[in-house]
Design a protein around this motif. Structure first.
Motif, PDB file in Angstrom:
ATOM      1  N   GLU A 148       2.529  -3.405  -1.122  1.00  0.00           N
ATOM      2  CA  GLU A 148       2.283  -2.090  -1.730  1.00  0.00           C
ATOM      3  C   GLU A 148       3.350  -1.786  -2.785  1.00  0.00           C
ATOM      4  OE1 GLU A 148       1.642   2.603  -0.511  1.00  0.00           O
ATOM      5  OE2 GLU A 148       2.518   1.242   0.961  1.00  0.00           O
ATOM      6  N   ALA A 149       4.604  -2.075  -2.472  1.00  0.00           N
ATOM      7  CA  ALA A 149       5.691  -1.832  -3.431  1.00  0.00           C
ATOM      8  C   ALA A 149       5.512  -2.671  -4.694  1.00  0.00           C
ATOM      9  CB  ALA A 149       7.040  -2.137  -2.786  1.00  0.00           C
ATOM     10  N   ASP A 150       4.928  -3.858  -4.546  1.00  0.00           N
ATOM     11  CA  ASP A 150       4.697  -4.737  -5.694  1.00  0.00           C
ATOM     12  C   ASP A 150       3.352  -4.472  -6.374  1.00  0.00           C
ATOM     13  OD1 ASP A 150       7.134  -6.078  -5.526  1.00  0.00           O
ATOM     14  OD2 ASP A 150       6.364  -7.487  -4.034  1.00  0.00           O
ATOM     15  N   GLN A 151       2.672  -3.423  -5.940  1.00  0.00           N
ATOM     16  CA  GLN A 151       1.417  -2.948  -6.548  1.00  0.00           C
ATOM     17  C   GLN A 151       0.282  -3.962  -6.445  1.00  0.00           C
ATOM     18  OE1 GLN A 151       2.378  -1.633 -10.506  1.00  0.00           O
ATOM     19  NE2 GLN A 151       3.952  -0.239  -9.779  1.00  0.00           N
ATOM     20  N   ILE A 152       0.286  -4.749  -5.365  1.00  0.00           N
ATOM     21  CA  ILE A 152      -0.791  -5.695  -5.116  1.00  0.00           C
ATOM     22  C   ILE A 152      -1.857  -5.041  -4.239  1.00  0.00           C
ATOM     23  CG2 ILE A 152      -1.392  -7.962  -4.136  1.00  0.00           C
ATOM     24  CD1 ILE A 152       0.404  -8.053  -6.678  1.00  0.00           C
ATOM     25  N   SER A 182      -3.048  -1.207  -2.114  1.00  0.00           N
ATOM     26  CA  SER A 182      -2.860   0.241  -2.024  1.00  0.00           C
ATOM     27  C   SER A 182      -3.005   0.651  -0.565  1.00  0.00           C
ATOM     28  CB  SER A 182      -3.895   0.975  -2.875  1.00  0.00           C
ATOM     29  OG  SER A 182      -5.196   0.686  -2.396  1.00  0.00           O
ATOM     30  N   TYR A 230      -6.049  -0.202   3.805  1.00  0.00           N
ATOM     31  CA  TYR A 230      -5.395  -1.001   2.778  1.00  0.00           C
ATOM     32  C   TYR A 230      -6.455  -1.692   1.943  1.00  0.00           C
ATOM     33  CZ  TYR A 230      -1.281  -0.261   5.620  1.00  0.00           C
ATOM     34  OH  TYR A 230      -0.255   0.323   6.314  1.00  0.00           O
ATOM     35  N   THR A 279      -5.340  -3.400  -5.233  1.00  0.00           N
ATOM     36  CA  THR A 279      -5.227  -2.620  -6.465  1.00  0.00           C
ATOM     37  C   THR A 279      -5.887  -3.419  -7.591  1.00  0.00           C
ATOM     38  OG1 THR A 279      -3.146  -3.673  -7.051  1.00  0.00           O
ATOM     39  CG2 THR A 279      -3.008  -1.625  -5.739  1.00  0.00           C
ATOM     40  N   GLU A 280      -5.891  -2.855  -8.776  1.00  0.00           N
ATOM     41  CA  GLU A 280      -6.422  -3.586  -9.922  1.00  0.00           C
ATOM     42  C   GLU A 280      -5.642  -4.890 -10.130  1.00  0.00           C
ATOM     43  OE1 GLU A 280      -6.878  -2.848 -14.693  1.00  0.00           O
ATOM     44  OE2 GLU A 280      -7.242  -1.131 -13.358  1.00  0.00           O
ATOM     45  N   ARG A 281      -4.334  -4.810  -9.987  1.00  0.00           N
ATOM     46  CA  ARG A 281      -3.502  -6.015 -10.117  1.00  0.00           C
ATOM     47  C   ARG A 281      -3.825  -7.005  -8.995  1.00  0.00           C
ATOM     48  NH1 ARG A 281       1.384  -6.782 -13.124  1.00  0.00           N
ATOM     49  NH2 ARG A 281       0.777  -4.754 -13.851  1.00  0.00           N
TER      50      ARG A 281
END
Length: 114
Positions: A62-66, A68, A82, A85-87
């Protein structure tokens, strides 16, 4: 794209391993490819991971935006879901190719579980 890097710190593979390295992160992300899941669902899909480690890995992803983390407040107790994300979605074709390679490799060399 240049594939050979003389300095590993500037290598894109180092970036990937920084975010997704370790035993569990690729597997966790792979469980989210079909869609969002609750903590218990992820844990059931990866029975050999402990709650503590799964919690740590989810927080790091989550911190690395992989991934949400979404709290569904309309339920008591609050459910947490969970999802990618777009990334994280950008990893899906790569993960599918890796899974295909892994299946091919296992069938060709008769790989056994470790």
């Amino acid at each position: 794209m240049q594939f050979l890097y003389h300095n590993p710190e500037n290598c894109p593979m180092t970036n990937i391993m920084t975010v997704l390295g370790g035993r569990w992160k690729f597997i966790i992300v792979y469980t989210l490819v079909p869609g969002p899941r609750r903590f218990g669902q992820i844990r059931n899909m990866i029975p050999s991971i402990s709650k503590k480690v799964l919690t740590e890995m989810l927080r790091e992803l989550e911190a690395d935006q992989i991934i949400s983390r979404t709290e569904l407040t309309d339920k008591v107790p609050v459910n947490v879901v969970y999802g990618l994300t777009e990334r994280g979605e950008q990893l899906v074709p790569i993960l599918k190719e890796m899974a295909n390679w892994g299946m091919d490799y296992a069938s060709e060399v008769g790989m056994r579980s470790r």
